[in-house]
Design a protein around this motif. Structure first.
Motif, PDB file in Angstrom:
ATOM      1  N   ARG A  28     119.739  20.836  44.128  1.00 54.95           N
ATOM      2  CA  ARG A  28     121.036  21.334  43.648  1.00 54.95           C
ATOM      3  C   ARG A  28     121.755  20.278  42.813  1.00 54.95           C
ATOM      4  NH1 ARG A  28     122.928  24.422  49.125  1.00 54.95           N
ATOM      5  NH2 ARG A  28     121.692  26.285  48.758  1.00 54.95           N
ATOM      6  N   GLY A  29     121.542  19.015  43.157  1.00 56.70           N
ATOM      7  CA  GLY A  29     122.174  17.934  42.411  1.00 56.70           C
ATOM      8  C   GLY A  29     121.706  17.843  40.969  1.00 56.70           C
ATOM      9  N   LEU A  77     111.894  16.672  39.362  1.00 56.18           N
ATOM     10  CA  LEU A  77     111.664  16.586  40.804  1.00 56.18           C
ATOM     11  C   LEU A  77     110.366  17.270  41.225  1.00 56.18           C
ATOM     12  CD1 LEU A  77     115.223  17.548  42.121  1.00 56.18           C
ATOM     13  CD2 LEU A  77     114.238  15.254  41.945  1.00 56.18           C
ATOM     14  N   LEU A  78     109.756  18.007  40.303  1.00 55.25           N
ATOM     15  CA  LEU A  78     108.623  18.867  40.648  1.00 55.25           C
ATOM     16  C   LEU A  78     107.386  18.541  39.811  1.00 55.25           C
ATOM     17  CD1 LEU A  78     110.711  22.180  40.689  1.00 55.25           C
ATOM     18  CD2 LEU A  78     110.125  20.751  42.663  1.00 55.25           C
ATOM     19  N   PRO A  79     106.818  17.342  39.963  1.00 54.63           N
ATOM     20  CA  PRO A  79     105.653  16.991  39.147  1.00 54.63           C
ATOM     21  C   PRO A  79     104.480  17.936  39.418  1.00 54.63           C
ATOM     22  CG  PRO A  79     105.961  15.396  40.920  1.00 54.63           C
ATOM     23  CD  PRO A  79     107.161  16.300  40.924  1.00 54.63           C
ATOM     24  N   ALA A 101     114.806  26.596  45.549  1.00 56.04           N
ATOM     25  CA  ALA A 101     115.108  25.276  45.001  1.00 56.04           C
ATOM     26  C   ALA A 101     113.845  24.466  44.729  1.00 56.04           C
ATOM     27  CB  ALA A 101     116.015  24.515  45.967  1.00 56.04           C
ATOM     28  N   GLY A 102     112.689  24.985  45.127  1.00 56.22           N
ATOM     29  CA  GLY A 102     111.428  24.261  44.992  1.00 56.22           C
ATOM     30  C   GLY A 102     111.135  23.583  46.311  1.00 56.22           C
ATOM     31  N   SER A 103     110.103  23.058  46.497  1.00 54.19           N
ATOM     32  CA  SER A 103     109.076  22.695  45.562  1.00 54.19           C
ATOM     33  C   SER A 103     107.911  23.685  45.526  1.00 54.19           C
ATOM     34  CB  SER A 103     108.552  21.301  45.912  1.00 54.19           C
ATOM     35  OG  SER A 103     108.086  21.284  47.254  1.00 54.19           O
TER      36      SER A 103
END
Length: 159
Positions: A28-29, A77-79, A101-103
Motif C-alpha cells: 500500500r505504501g 516489490l514483485l520481482p 496487494a501481491g505477491s
C-alpha cells in the motif's frame, strides 16, 4: 445491489506464490495518493467487461485483466511477476493478474488439460522456486478447507 454470476467459463485457476512475500502495508505504501484520470478510466473500462469475460468466455479476458492502478506502482516489490504475466498469456492462459496487494499471481486456466499444462510450465519457467496451486472458482463465496492438510497442487495435470 448484487447480482449473481451463474457460470464461469474458466473454473480452474493457477495461483503462483513467489518465493518471497510482501506485506500489505508495504504494498500500500507504494501506491500514489492520486492517480491520473486516464488510468482510472482505463481500469474502470476493463472492470465493466471483466464479469462478462468470466461468465461468457468472450476471449477478451487478457485485455480485461490489465491494470494501471496498482501493479505498475508495486512492480519493484514483485520481482519476476511481470515475467510470469507476460509468459502465461502466449502459453494459452485466458487471463492473469496480481492477486490483491501481491505477491501471488492469479492465472485463469484454459479448459483443455494440454493447454493447462503449457500454462503451468510457462509459469514455472518464468518464476523458478514459486509454489503452484491449482484450485477451482467457487460460486458459493469463501469456504473453509476443514480437514484438508494441504492445498491442491498441479500434479493432477500430469506434471
Amino acid at each position: 445491489v448484487a447480482r449473481r454470476v451463474e457460470a464461469f467459463k474458466f473454473p480452474d485457476v493457477l495461483i503462483v506464490i513467489p518465493p518471497f512475500s510482501v506485506s500489505t502495508e508495504e504494498a500500500r505504501g507504494k501506491l500514489p495518493d492520486q492517480v491520473p484520470f486516464k488510468d482510472a478510466v482505463f481500469n474502470l473500462s476493463r472492470l465493466v467487461f471483466l464479469l462478462t469475460s468470466l461468465s461468457h468466455g468472450d476471449g477478451l479476458l487478457p485485455w480485461h485483466t490489465q491494470d494501471r492502478l496498482h501493479q505498475p506502482y508495486r512492480a519493484s516489490l514483485l520481482p519476476g511477476v511481470q515475467e510470469v504475466l507476460s509468459a502465461v498469456i502466449p502459453a494459452g492462459a485466458p487471463g492473469a493478474c496480481v492477486s490483491g496487494a501481491g505477491s501471488s499471481i492469479l492465472i485463469f486456466l484454459p479448459n483443455r488439460r494440454e493447454s493447462q499444462r503449457r500454462v503451468v510450465k510457462a509459469a514455472e519457467r518464468a518464476m523458478p522456486g514459486a509454489r503452484l496451486l491449482v484450485t477451482r472458482v467457487s460460486t458459493k463465496g469463501a469456504e473453509g478447507a476443514a480437514g484438508r492438510s494441504r492445498a491442491p497442487d498441479p500434479s493432477f495435470l500430469g506434471l
